[in-house]
Design an enzyme around this catalytic site. Structure first.
Site, PDB file in Angstrom:
ATOM      1  N   LYS A   1      16.919   0.626   4.441  1.00 50.97           N
ATOM      2  CA  LYS A   1      16.590  -0.793   4.347  1.00 50.97           C
ATOM      3  C   LYS A   1      15.833  -1.294   5.573  1.00 50.97           C
ATOM      4  O   LYS A   1      15.063  -2.256   5.478  1.00 50.97           O
ATOM      5  CB  LYS A   1      17.883  -1.611   4.162  1.00 50.97           C
ATOM      6  CG  LYS A   1      17.636  -3.064   3.777  1.00 50.97           C
ATOM      7  CD  LYS A   1      16.907  -3.157   2.448  1.00 50.97           C
ATOM      8  CE  LYS A   1      16.682  -4.605   2.054  1.00 50.97           C
ATOM      9  NZ  LYS A   1      15.900  -4.714   0.806  1.00 50.97           N
TER      10      LYS A   1
ATOM     11  N   SER B   1     -13.154  -4.193   1.567  1.00 50.73           N
ATOM     12  CA  SER B   1     -11.774  -3.902   1.187  1.00 50.73           C
ATOM     13  C   SER B   1     -11.417  -4.695  -0.069  1.00 50.73           C
ATOM     14  O   SER B   1     -12.094  -4.567  -1.076  1.00 50.73           O
ATOM     15  CB  SER B   1     -10.836  -4.207   2.361  1.00 50.73           C
ATOM     16  OG  SER B   1      -9.561  -3.633   2.167  1.00 50.73           O
TER      17      SER B   1
END
Length: 291
Positions: free
Chosen positions: A155, A103
């Site tokens: 949010k 990764s």
């Protein structure tokens, strides 16, 4: 006739010795460490890289990587700093993978002009993953009411204490696809025609160093000392670039803050739970590769 005064010179000044700076990058890649953990970040590794590339007589810089990944941003920042220094100092970069360079760890490895892996190293995992937990039913059983107040309807997206929304998940997946494509483009730009035409290459799968060589993810199999001597002669001497010492005289881990050296008392008490959760997530990254 040998010059007897030559033995008094520092090793780096002896004409038949070739000193190769070595930077070890080991750990999970994250923006900052903590009381219980330290991570790789640009802020932490930049001083080591600067010192390694400042060695004028060195024909190359060696970087040993042992990382299961982590932050895609920090991974790319470290990668870019290595490439910038290599261009500025006109140095060849040889990357050596240890237990795992997967990764984000593999993204950093791509900064090498050459990648050398142990046959049993884990390489690849070119993908993006996000993980979380859902506590909605647990809160209901405990009789806990979640109260969230926001300015902006999105949010509180993917709040683990509220029911998951399909549109929130799709937004996250779009973001992941963009980050994944950036990763793919970087690997293709660096590895080019060396990459095999394999449909699984960019699916997030990972392989041994032996299979990674067949796929073009690495260039050779070997170990740091053996390869450096083969490239630069029997007189080649790896020189590990060490982190500076902390206040108590101990060497700070790469990427560590003073908190990582055990001096951050703020993590005790209220912050301890967060530290333990982050430590568990870090442990899970390593465990994914059987380490």
């Amino acid at each position: 006739m040998p010059n007897p005064l030559r033995r008094l010179l520092p090793r780096r000044l002896r004409s038949d010795d070739v000193t190769i700076p070595v930077v070890r990058l080991s750990g999970t890649i994250m923006a900052g460490g903590g009381a219980l953990r330290s991570g790789l970040s640009l802020a932490g590794v930049a001083p080591l890289l600067d010192r390694a590339f400042a060695a004028k007589a060195a024909p190359a810089v060696a970087i040993a990587i042992n990382s299961p990944g982590g932050s895609p941003v920090q991974s790319r920042l470290i990668y870019q700093r290595i490439r910038d220094l290599a261009a500025e100092k006109n140095k060849r970069v040889i990357v050596f993978t240890e237990d795992v360079a997967a990764s984000g760890g593999y993204m950093i490895a791509c900064a090498g002009d050459e990648i050398v892996a142990d046959p049993s190293s884990i390489v690849g995992s070119i993908g993006v993953v996000s993980g979380s937990f859902g506590f909605v039913e647990a809160m209901q059983k405990l009789g806990i009411e979640r109260r969230v107040y926001t300015a902006g309807q999105n949010k509180a997206t993917l709040d683990p204490f509220r029911p998951e929304k399909a549109e929130d998940v799709e937004h996250l997946k779009r973001l992941q696809r963009e980050v994944h494509q950036t990763f793919i483009d970087l690997v293709k730009a660096r590895r080019g025609s060396r990459l095999a035409d394999d449909p699984d290459l960019f699916t997030g799968l990972f392989w041994s160093g032996l299979r990674g060589l067949e796929l073009g993810l690495v260039d050779a199999l070997g170990d740091l000392h053996g390869v450096l001597k083969a490239r630069f002669g029997e007189k080649a001497k790896p020189q590990l670039i060490q982190p500076k010492r902390g206040l108590l005289g101990r060497r700070l881990p790469v990427g560590a803050t003073l908190g990582g050296a055990g001096l951050d008392l703020t993590a005790i008490g209220a912050g301890a739970a967060g530290e333990l959760a982050a430590l568990a997530a870090e442990r899970a990254l390593w465990s994914r590769y059987g380490l």
